[in-house]
Design a protein around this motif. Structure first.
Motif, PDB file in Angstrom:
ATOM      1  N   ARG A   1      50.549  40.533  35.356  1.00  0.00           N
ATOM      2  CA  ARG A   1      49.527  41.541  35.604  1.00  0.00           C
ATOM      3  C   ARG A   1      48.239  41.252  34.861  1.00  0.00           C
ATOM      4  NH1 ARG A   1      51.677  47.321  35.100  1.00  0.00           N
ATOM      5  NH2 ARG A   1      52.283  46.590  33.044  1.00  0.00           N
ATOM      6  N   ALA A   2      48.255  40.257  33.967  1.00  0.00           N
ATOM      7  CA  ALA A   2      47.041  39.937  33.216  1.00  0.00           C
ATOM      8  C   ALA A   2      46.255  38.808  33.873  1.00  0.00           C
ATOM      9  CB  ALA A   2      47.394  39.559  31.781  1.00  0.00           C
ATOM     10  N   LEU A   3      46.748  38.270  34.998  1.00  0.00           N
ATOM     11  CA  LEU A   3      46.085  37.115  35.615  1.00  0.00           C
ATOM     12  C   LEU A   3      45.696  37.418  37.062  1.00  0.00           C
ATOM     13  CD1 LEU A   3      48.419  34.293  34.273  1.00  0.00           C
ATOM     14  CD2 LEU A   3      46.096  34.809  33.527  1.00  0.00           C
ATOM     15  N   PRO A   4      44.620  36.770  37.549  1.00  0.00           N
ATOM     16  CA  PRO A   4      44.216  36.968  38.950  1.00  0.00           C
ATOM     17  C   PRO A   4      45.271  36.445  39.915  1.00  0.00           C
ATOM     18  CG  PRO A   4      42.477  35.861  37.693  1.00  0.00           C
ATOM     19  CD  PRO A   4      43.701  35.876  36.829  1.00  0.00           C
ATOM     20  N   ASP A   5      45.456  37.156  41.040  1.00  0.00           N
ATOM     21  CA  ASP A   5      46.429  36.748  42.055  1.00  0.00           C
ATOM     22  C   ASP A   5      46.191  35.311  42.512  1.00  0.00           C
ATOM     23  OD1 ASP A   5      47.272  39.296  41.903  1.00  0.00           O
ATOM     24  OD2 ASP A   5      46.391  39.957  43.802  1.00  0.00           O
ATOM     25  N   LEU A   6      44.917  34.993  42.760  1.00  0.00           N
ATOM     26  CA  LEU A   6      44.610  33.672  43.301  1.00  0.00           C
ATOM     27  C   LEU A   6      45.034  32.565  42.344  1.00  0.00           C
ATOM     28  CD1 LEU A   6      43.390  31.914  45.486  1.00  0.00           C
ATOM     29  CD2 LEU A   6      41.134  32.288  44.490  1.00  0.00           C
ATOM     30  N   LEU A   7      44.769  32.770  41.060  1.00  0.00           N
ATOM     31  CA  LEU A   7      45.182  31.783  40.050  1.00  0.00           C
ATOM     32  C   LEU A   7      46.701  31.623  40.067  1.00  0.00           C
ATOM     33  CD1 LEU A   7      44.677  30.011  37.477  1.00  0.00           C
ATOM     34  CD2 LEU A   7      44.924  32.088  36.164  1.00  0.00           C
TER      35      LEU A   7
ATOM     36  N   LEU B   1      47.914  29.638  43.072  1.00  0.00           N
ATOM     37  CA  LEU B   1      47.671  28.202  42.953  1.00  0.00           C
ATOM     38  C   LEU B   1      48.650  27.576  41.962  1.00  0.00           C
ATOM     39  CD1 LEU B   1      43.765  28.290  42.964  1.00  0.00           C
ATOM     40  CD2 LEU B   1      45.224  27.392  44.770  1.00  0.00           C
ATOM     41  N   VAL B   2      48.882  28.250  40.839  1.00  0.00           N
ATOM     42  CA  VAL B   2      49.796  27.716  39.824  1.00  0.00           C
ATOM     43  C   VAL B   2      51.209  27.610  40.381  1.00  0.00           C
ATOM     44  CG1 VAL B   2      50.935  28.169  37.629  1.00  0.00           C
ATOM     45  CG2 VAL B   2      48.491  28.555  37.854  1.00  0.00           C
TER      46      VAL B   2
ATOM     47  N   PHE C   1      54.061  40.257  43.076  1.00  0.00           N
ATOM     48  CA  PHE C   1      54.161  41.693  43.295  1.00  0.00           C
ATOM     49  C   PHE C   1      55.472  42.267  42.771  1.00  0.00           C
ATOM     50  CE2 PHE C   1      50.417  40.834  45.568  1.00  0.00           C
ATOM     51  CZ  PHE C   1      49.694  42.007  45.446  1.00  0.00           C
TER      52      PHE C   1
ATOM     53  N   VAL D   1      48.428  46.951  48.688  1.00  0.00           N
ATOM     54  CA  VAL D   1      47.734  45.918  47.927  1.00  0.00           C
ATOM     55  C   VAL D   1      48.246  44.531  48.328  1.00  0.00           C
ATOM     56  CG1 VAL D   1      47.174  45.072  45.629  1.00  0.00           C
ATOM     57  CG2 VAL D   1      47.385  47.509  46.012  1.00  0.00           C
TER      58      VAL D   1
ATOM     59  N   LEU E   1      44.862  35.743  50.895  1.00  0.00           N
ATOM     60  CA  LEU E   1      44.693  34.593  49.999  1.00  0.00           C
ATOM     61  C   LEU E   1      45.545  33.391  50.410  1.00  0.00           C
ATOM     62  CD1 LEU E   1      44.767  36.349  46.498  1.00  0.00           C
ATOM     63  CD2 LEU E   1      42.781  35.683  47.834  1.00  0.00           C
TER      64      LEU E   1
END
Lengths: 229, 246, 261
Positions: A57-63, A66-67, A104, A160, A167
């Motif tokens: 929850r502390a990181l962007p979904d897109l990142l 990709l990871v 999610f 959401v 993405l």
């Protein structure tokens, strides 16, 4: 109209919907495991689940996508090669749904945990005292109430997640967004095609809100009766 | 295991990326806040001519993916002659402006609903009591109404600011070299996960922690009078990511 | 509705390509006309696609084409989503550190493109202070970084975006492939009023340049098979026949052409 690209976009809608539905299922599994782990007596399980929800929850979904998409494949290949199993092919659909599901799942962990905690402790004790088995308590008392308490949060997470499916085109899935970008490049009418995609997303959101709202209304029927009577 | 030479080589680029992320966050966040204040009043108004247009705006913005909104503004608008020939074209020409506009509109929609919810939850008695004491309309708004609504909205608003910060990562899709774009380029050129996405993750984690701390301090300042045990209780609906149909 | 979704989900999940021994998966792009493009019905076509088909035919293998966004191309190859890339990838030393290349299969110069009358030449002095649009992480972008320090560079994710952005007026001049710029832009209604500026520029340098087929490092057996098949189609006229359907000029790399004569 639309230079013949509309069927192609609608075909991409099937991919988008499939991704959304499968991701939600995967997320529910991760969410349930997370919630159970967070409420468990084991400090190790609680720590793992706590790290999972906090970091995700502390990181962007897109990142995260990709990871998990690139990193996950490399990790999987390293493992299978070390075991001598040969290559395992991860297609973009599996990668995309597992990634979205994993992300999610962290949000659903909180939803499910809250829902379990919202069940009055006394009800479970009462059920046990009248001689119901653990399984019966779970089936007849805990789960039905949990579903009801979780439904509003579940609905929000679904809405959401639905939007986050836009993405997956970035990690190579041939969804609605990707089709729109191909159609835009071919026709030079990006406004037209992205507006269509936006309208389709808005329509799915509206249908979801109406449908899940009606379900929520039905499920809280017993509560309303109590309130009235 | 970790290739430190890549990290050291790319650190200045990550640093510049961080600055771009912060500029996007602050400019879009402040503009969104400024727009949300009047819009939330209209949204909470009992007059349908005031509340409905705002509801339609927030419904559309919250019901579609931000990536679609960003692409409509960035790729879509130049298709229209009316935009190309307008006096605003120099702005729309700039990728940074397009990103700023998309993020501002999006966060305005979410913030408006958060504030409108807080306004609607204002206890009628609070306002009535203030009026009974002879406070003027302006005084009631300034001293009673807004502070109360702000306090009620603060926890959710803090969450929205963190979401906005995460959303700025989408700017990487329209040529803006923010933190994630730097990470993606490092990955593309070196094919290493830790030194690319891992580094980007460290920056985003740090930003999340800082923002959370700032809002915790703000909550302490504004919610001091409340019993701490009350704010510790979290209901299931508050644990979700973004409230869409609140 | 639910049944449709379920069956869709199942078909999509189960559509994992089976891995027979003589099967090759090829990464292609679909956003680079006339080398690769996608028709409204989703069918892939273009010179890259034809080359891939011809090579598979000569190697007597069954091929699956896997469509992949440009940016994820090399990562997907290294993550084993496919075995080789036939997507107009220019051979560079930087890429050689991560992948192996076949012999070059075509070579076309690069070109500056701008609105008619805007520019007459493209020297770094002429373009100082101007915005140049170029494909991100490409040899052309490296060339600009190196030689045009006083220009602003707008680096986009996909080659067609170079021309979309130029037509949209987001930059002053574009630097693209001479062939793609003509095919995807100048020869279309949207390209009206835009022209090529100055002479073609060859980025081919010692050991670099030309477009090759990328494979995972040390996949030597595959590389040798691909090179042999490539030499075959170049020698027996298949290559020229395919190329003539798209191009009015010779795109075969000079060294390969010399070797044939």
């Amino acid at each position: 109209m639309f230079h013949g690209y509309l069927p192609m976009i609608l075909d991409g809608l099937r991919v988008t919907l499939s991704v959304a539905v499968v991701s939600l299922a995967v997320a529910s599994v991760f969410g349930m495991m997370g919630a159970v782990a967070k409420l468990s007596a084991s400090p190790v399980l609680r720590a793992v689940a706590g790290t999972y929800t906090t970091v995700i929850r502390a990181l962007p979904d897109l990142l995260l996508m990709l990871v998990i998409f690139y990193g996950g494949q490399i990790l999987l290949n390293t493992i299978t090669q070390a075991q001598g199993w040969g290559y395992v092919d991860v297609n973009a659909f599996m990668a995309g749904t597992i990634t979205l599901g994993f992300v999610f799942g962290a949000y659903l962990t909180e939803t499910f945990r809250g829902a379990i905690l919202a069940i009055p402790r006394g009800q479970i004790e009462a059920a046990q005292s009248i001689g119901l088995s653990r399984g019966q308590v779970l089936r007849n008392v805990t789960i039905p109430q949990m579903v009801r308490h979780a439904l509003p949060g579940f609905t929000n997470n679904w809405l959401v997640l639905l939007k986050a499916t836009a993405l997956v085109s970035i990690i190579g899935l041939d969804d609605m967004m990707h089709r729109a970008s191909l159609a835009s490049a071919a026709t030079r009418e990006p406004f037209t095609f992205y507006m269509i995609v936006g309208a389709i997303y808005l329509a799915i959101t509206t249908v979801s809100i109406l449908g899940l709202g009606a379900l929520n209304w039905r499920m809280s029927r017993s509560l309303r009766r109590e309130a009235v009577g | 295991m970790i290739n430190w030479s890549i990290i050291i080589e790319m650190l200045p680029a990550f640093w510049r990326g961080l600055q771009i992320t912060l500029i996007l966050l602050c400019t879009a966040g402040l503009a969104g806040l400024a727009l949300a204040v009047p819009l939330s009043l209209a949204r909470a108004s009992s007059h349908p001519l005031l509340s409905w247009p705002v509801f339609i705006f927030t419904y559309i913005l919250r019901g579609t993916p931000l990536l679609v909104q960003l692409f409509i503004i960035y790729y879509g608008l130049p298709q229209l002659d009316i935009v190309r020939q307008s006096a605003f074209w120099p702005f729309f020409r700039d990728p940074f402006f397009c990103a700023w506009l998309a993020f501002t509109l999006n966060t305005t929609a979410y913030t408006t609903e958060i504030f409108a919810g807080a306004i609607r939850n204002t206890p009628a008695g609070e306002v009535e009591a203030a009026r009974a004491m002879g406070l003027s309309r302006t005084q009631v708004l300034r001293d009673i109404f807004w502070p109360g609504a702000w306090r009620r909205a603060l926890p959710q608003y803090g969450n929205e600011v963190v979401q906005l910060m995460h959303a700025t990562a989408l700017a990487s899709t329209i040529t803006i070299v923010e933190i994630l774009r730097v990470g993606r380029d490092v990955y593309y050129n070196h094919l290493v996960i830790t030194e690319s996405f891992g580094m980007a993750a460290v920056f985003f984690l740090a930003l999340t922690v800082v923002l959370t701390l700032i809002f915790r301090i703000l909550e302490k300042l504004f919610l001091r009078h409340l019993d701490p045990r009350d704010s510790a209780n979290v209901s299931p609906s508050e644990t979700t990511k973004v409230t869409v149909n609140a | 509705m639910r049944n449709t979704i379920t069956s869709l989900v199942l078909t999509t999940v189960l559509a994992v390509p089976a891995l027979a021994s003589d099967q090759i998966r090829i990464g292609v792009e679909g956003n680079y006309p006339p080398f690769s493009q996608v028709a409204p019905d989703g069918a892939l076509s273009g010179f890259d696609i034809d080359i891939a088909d011809a090579l598979c035919d000569r190697m007597q293998v069954e091929c699956t084409l896997v469509q992949q966004e440009w940016e994820g191309m090399i990562p997907a190859l290294s993550a084993n989503r496919f075995d080789m890339i036939v997507a107009s990838m220019t051979i560079t030393d930087a890429r050689r550190e991560r992948v192996d290349f076949s012999d070059p299969y075509y070579d076309v110069p690069s070109r500056f493109i701008a609105a008619e009358g805007d520019f007459t030449s493209y020297s770094p002095e002429d373009l100082a202070g101007q915005t140049i649009i170029v494909l991100r992480n490409s040899p052309r972008a490296d060339f600009l970084e190196e030689n045009y320090p006083d220009s602003r560079i707008l680096a986009v994710d996909r080659e067609p975006a170079v021309y979309l952005e130029l037509a949209a007026g987001r930059g002053d001049i574009a630097f693209g492939s001479s062939v793609v710029s003509a095919e995807a832009f100048l020869n279309t209604p949207q390209g009206e009023g835009f022209v090529q500026v100055g002479d073609p520029i060859s980025l081919t340098r010692a050991g670099e340049g030309g477009v090759g087929i990328a494979m995972r490092k040390n996949d030597d057996a595959l590389r040798e098979r691909v090179n042999a098949a490539l030499a075959e189609i170049m020698a027996d006229g298949t290559y020229d026949e395919m190329a003539s359907q798209y191009f009015e000029f010779d795109i075969m790399p000079e060294a390969a052409r010399d070797a044939l004569n």
